[in-house]
Design a protein around this motif. Sequence first.
Motif, PDB file in Angstrom:
ATOM      1  N   ALA A  95       0.833  -1.200   0.000  1.00  0.00           N
ATOM      2  CA  ALA A  95       0.000   0.000   0.000  1.00  0.00           C
ATOM      3  C   ALA A  95       0.868   1.251   0.000  1.00  0.00           C
ATOM      4  O   ALA A  95       0.618   2.212  -0.744  1.00  0.00           O
ATOM      5  CB  ALA A  95      -0.919  -0.007   1.224  1.00  0.00           C
ATOM      6  N   LEU A  96       1.920   1.228   0.808  1.00  0.00           N
ATOM      7  CA  LEU A  96       2.792   2.397   0.926  1.00  0.00           C
ATOM      8  C   LEU A  96       3.530   2.662  -0.384  1.00  0.00           C
ATOM      9  O   LEU A  96       3.669   3.820  -0.814  1.00  0.00           O
ATOM     10  CB  LEU A  96       3.788   2.156   2.066  1.00  0.00           C
ATOM     11  CG  LEU A  96       4.358   3.398   2.754  1.00  0.00           C
ATOM     12  CD1 LEU A  96       3.229   4.265   3.272  1.00  0.00           C
ATOM     13  CD2 LEU A  96       5.268   2.986   3.903  1.00  0.00           C
ATOM     14  N   THR A  97       3.985   1.597  -1.010  1.00  0.00           N
ATOM     15  CA  THR A  97       4.679   1.754  -2.283  1.00  0.00           C
ATOM     16  C   THR A  97       3.754   2.356  -3.330  1.00  0.00           C
ATOM     17  O   THR A  97       4.121   3.275  -4.061  1.00  0.00           O
ATOM     18  CB  THR A  97       5.203   0.382  -2.775  1.00  0.00           C
ATOM     19  OG1 THR A  97       5.984  -0.204  -1.746  1.00  0.00           O
ATOM     20  CG2 THR A  97       6.050   0.536  -4.029  1.00  0.00           C
ATOM     21  N   TRP A 111       9.607   5.413   2.050  1.00  0.00           N
ATOM     22  CA  TRP A 111       8.461   6.281   1.762  1.00  0.00           C
ATOM     23  C   TRP A 111       8.075   7.196   2.913  1.00  0.00           C
ATOM     24  O   TRP A 111       7.148   7.988   2.785  1.00  0.00           O
ATOM     25  CB  TRP A 111       7.245   5.430   1.385  1.00  0.00           C
ATOM     26  CG  TRP A 111       7.480   4.535   0.222  1.00  0.00           C
ATOM     27  CD1 TRP A 111       7.580   3.182   0.239  1.00  0.00           C
ATOM     28  CD2 TRP A 111       7.688   4.922  -1.139  1.00  0.00           C
ATOM     29  NE1 TRP A 111       7.828   2.701  -1.019  1.00  0.00           N
ATOM     30  CE2 TRP A 111       7.895   3.743  -1.892  1.00  0.00           C
ATOM     31  CE3 TRP A 111       7.712   6.153  -1.809  1.00  0.00           C
ATOM     32  CZ2 TRP A 111       8.131   3.744  -3.257  1.00  0.00           C
ATOM     33  CZ3 TRP A 111       7.949   6.159  -3.185  1.00  0.00           C
ATOM     34  CH2 TRP A 111       8.156   4.961  -3.888  1.00  0.00           C
ATOM     35  N   GLY A 112       8.747   7.091   4.050  1.00  0.00           N
ATOM     36  CA  GLY A 112       8.394   7.938   5.186  1.00  0.00           C
ATOM     37  C   GLY A 112       7.264   7.329   5.983  1.00  0.00           C
ATOM     38  O   GLY A 112       6.578   6.424   5.516  1.00  0.00           O
ATOM     39  N   ASN A 129      -9.008   2.415   5.548  1.00  0.00           N
ATOM     40  CA  ASN A 129      -8.493   2.878   6.848  1.00  0.00           C
ATOM     41  C   ASN A 129      -7.364   3.883   6.742  1.00  0.00           C
ATOM     42  O   ASN A 129      -6.832   4.322   7.748  1.00  0.00           O
ATOM     43  CB  ASN A 129      -7.968   1.691   7.667  1.00  0.00           C
ATOM     44  CG  ASN A 129      -9.077   0.736   8.040  1.00  0.00           C
ATOM     45  OD1 ASN A 129     -10.240   1.026   7.795  1.00  0.00           O
ATOM     46  ND2 ASN A 129      -8.717  -0.386   8.605  1.00  0.00           N
ATOM     47  N   GLY A 130      -6.928   4.189   5.520  1.00  0.00           N
ATOM     48  CA  GLY A 130      -5.762   5.056   5.385  1.00  0.00           C
ATOM     49  C   GLY A 130      -4.499   4.211   5.381  1.00  0.00           C
ATOM     50  O   GLY A 130      -4.440   3.159   6.009  1.00  0.00           O
ATOM     51  N   VAL A 131      -3.506   4.691   4.629  1.00  0.00           N
ATOM     52  CA  VAL A 131      -2.259   3.937   4.549  1.00  0.00           C
ATOM     53  C   VAL A 131      -1.367   4.354   5.706  1.00  0.00           C
ATOM     54  O   VAL A 131      -0.816   5.434   5.721  1.00  0.00           O
ATOM     55  CB  VAL A 131      -1.548   4.174   3.209  1.00  0.00           C
ATOM     56  CG1 VAL A 131      -0.225   3.438   3.179  1.00  0.00           C
ATOM     57  CG2 VAL A 131      -2.427   3.744   2.067  1.00  0.00           C
ATOM     58  N   GLN A 132      -1.261   3.494   6.689  1.00  0.00           N
ATOM     59  CA  GLN A 132      -0.500   3.811   7.879  1.00  0.00           C
ATOM     60  C   GLN A 132       0.017   2.525   8.495  1.00  0.00           C
ATOM     61  O   GLN A 132      -0.350   1.431   8.069  1.00  0.00           O
ATOM     62  CB  GLN A 132      -1.394   4.538   8.885  1.00  0.00           C
ATOM     63  CG  GLN A 132      -2.671   3.747   9.131  1.00  0.00           C
ATOM     64  CD  GLN A 132      -3.595   4.441  10.088  1.00  0.00           C
ATOM     65  OE1 GLN A 132      -3.148   5.041  11.040  1.00  0.00           O
ATOM     66  NE2 GLN A 132      -4.886   4.373   9.830  1.00  0.00           N
ATOM     67  N   PHE A 133       0.838   2.692   9.518  1.00  0.00           N
ATOM     68  CA  PHE A 133       1.482   1.549  10.123  1.00  0.00           C
ATOM     69  C   PHE A 133       0.465   0.527  10.649  1.00  0.00           C
ATOM     70  O   PHE A 133       0.703  -0.671  10.611  1.00  0.00           O
ATOM     71  CB  PHE A 133       2.402   2.015  11.251  1.00  0.00           C
ATOM     72  CG  PHE A 133       3.258   0.922  11.788  1.00  0.00           C
ATOM     73  CD1 PHE A 133       4.334   0.447  11.043  1.00  0.00           C
ATOM     74  CD2 PHE A 133       2.987   0.346  13.016  1.00  0.00           C
ATOM     75  CE1 PHE A 133       5.124  -0.572  11.526  1.00  0.00           C
ATOM     76  CE2 PHE A 133       3.780  -0.677  13.496  1.00  0.00           C
ATOM     77  CZ  PHE A 133       4.844  -1.134  12.758  1.00  0.00           C
TER      78      PHE A 133
END
Lengths: 297, 275
Positions: free
Chosen positions: A47-49, A113-114, A214-218
């Motif tokens: 997802a982050l990529t 990606w931070g 849910n949003g791209v997060q940890f």
Amino acid sequence: MGFFFEVLIAGLLSGVMYSLVALGFVLIYKASGVFNFAQGSLVFFAALTFVGLMEHHLSFGVALVVTLLVMIAVGLAIERFVLRPLVNQPQISLFMATIGLSFFIEGLAQLVWGASVRGLDLGIQDEPIAWISDRTGINISKFDLMAAGIAAVLVIALALFFNRTRIVRALRAVADDHQAALAVGIPLQQIWAIVWAVAGFVALVTGLLWGARNGVQFALTFVALKALPVLILGGFESIPGAIVGGLIIGATEKLAEVFVGPYVGGGIEGWFPYVLALMFLLVRPEGLFGEKIIRRI
Amino acid sequence: MSAQPDPGRQVALSVNNIEVIYDHVILVLRGVSLEVPDGGIVALLGANGAGKTTTLKAISNLLHAERGEVTKGAIEFRGQRVDRLTPNDLVRRGVCQVMEGRHCFAHLTVEENLLTGAFTRKGSRADIAQALEKVYHYFPRLKERRASLAGYTSGGEQQMTAIGRALMAQPTMILLDEPSMGLAPQIVEEIFAIVGDLNARERVSFLLAEQNTMVALRHANYGYILENGRVVMDGQASDLANNEDVKEFYLGLSTAGRRSFRDVKHYRRRKRWLA
């Protein structure tokens, strides 16, 4: 009654999302007999990529293809550098390796990606479908329905892919005994490479759908923990098990939250699936569709 | 090439002075050489830890899964080097190993176990069904148990399943590791009789690692004795069976009557094989 069905349908649709996560685990478990702890990290990484590439002004389609290629490459690299040296080692070593791998992938993803939380818009609105609401009074989220549809297509594709009995038998053989599988001429390395690449692909689809919701997060990595009760219910090595398990978990957790929750002060959605899984373990430890546990006395 | 009146003379497998090291430090084989003629049954004998299994795994290339490596020497099968091939390639060429301790796929039925052995075969469904029938012909007991999970079958049945599974790949050579392990003498005889049958009728060559020296020498044509990773003696099976040292060390028979174990140990330390 309409409300009951609304809750049930919402539950089943979110259950499909759980099935999707569980599917990634099932693939690896089928082929190596190991619970792949890193699946959640792969979902996060994918997802982050994808979001990261979108931020670099790539079009949706290009970003999708590039992410897919990256995920396949990650799958192949995992086989080459992590699994191949661990052939024929105890299952627990492989499991530990996937734990280490998950931390590595999480770290790598955030390094590249931070760590900031990002939104992901797939262009599907999370709103009730008016057509159905008008006619039946039941609200069904458009997003949930689309997600369920995509998951269903993926599940069917995978079921067809793994339908060839020769391949299925080889996978089960590998999961049972690495070395014996090698001895009869099953190309373990190729099979693992294919399965991990496919798991990377499943992680991508899962990551996009869960990320959009849910949003791209940890926290995306914790989605994986929701797969655990699904797998215990359905059986670790069964694709149909992942689907049925996901539907049962999704439906029961929503129904329990709405109809039982008020009596105990609510908030039971978070832990109810685990209780269900625990009860299942007592009655049928191999799950609904899992391999029978062999016990010799 | 001369005409071959005796096909037993053509060399199928030749192992030439191989050295095997585990984990980069543990030297297990120090220069093992042996030959298996086409259509022969060759026994590899020796005590625990002598290097029998390692030799077989070096040939079948399963050593990598044990973190072992052939560091010197060469292994040839029908004149071609095979020591860099994957086990999968080797099975395709007709060399199949039946591992010590059976290693059946416990969660698969007996028949599914057998079918995994056909993985490398390109043949049609009918070919594979025919191969299956052949295995059932040699092991009628497996046909009775075909639908049972292999994990629930007896040790003898598992050994038969393991051999049958190897046969499904239509090998010309089977590396058979310790088939008698943990089995009743009657079952051991049954299995060795089938091995002899397969050798005679299907022309499958066998390289057989065994601790049960007496049984192995009775069924093999030729034998090698390994000790501490070296071949210390080899010869026709009948010669080995009558050799005084072999009798004393492995069969516990001696011209000087029975001795206590302590004496044997002492004697053995004094008299080394190569001395």
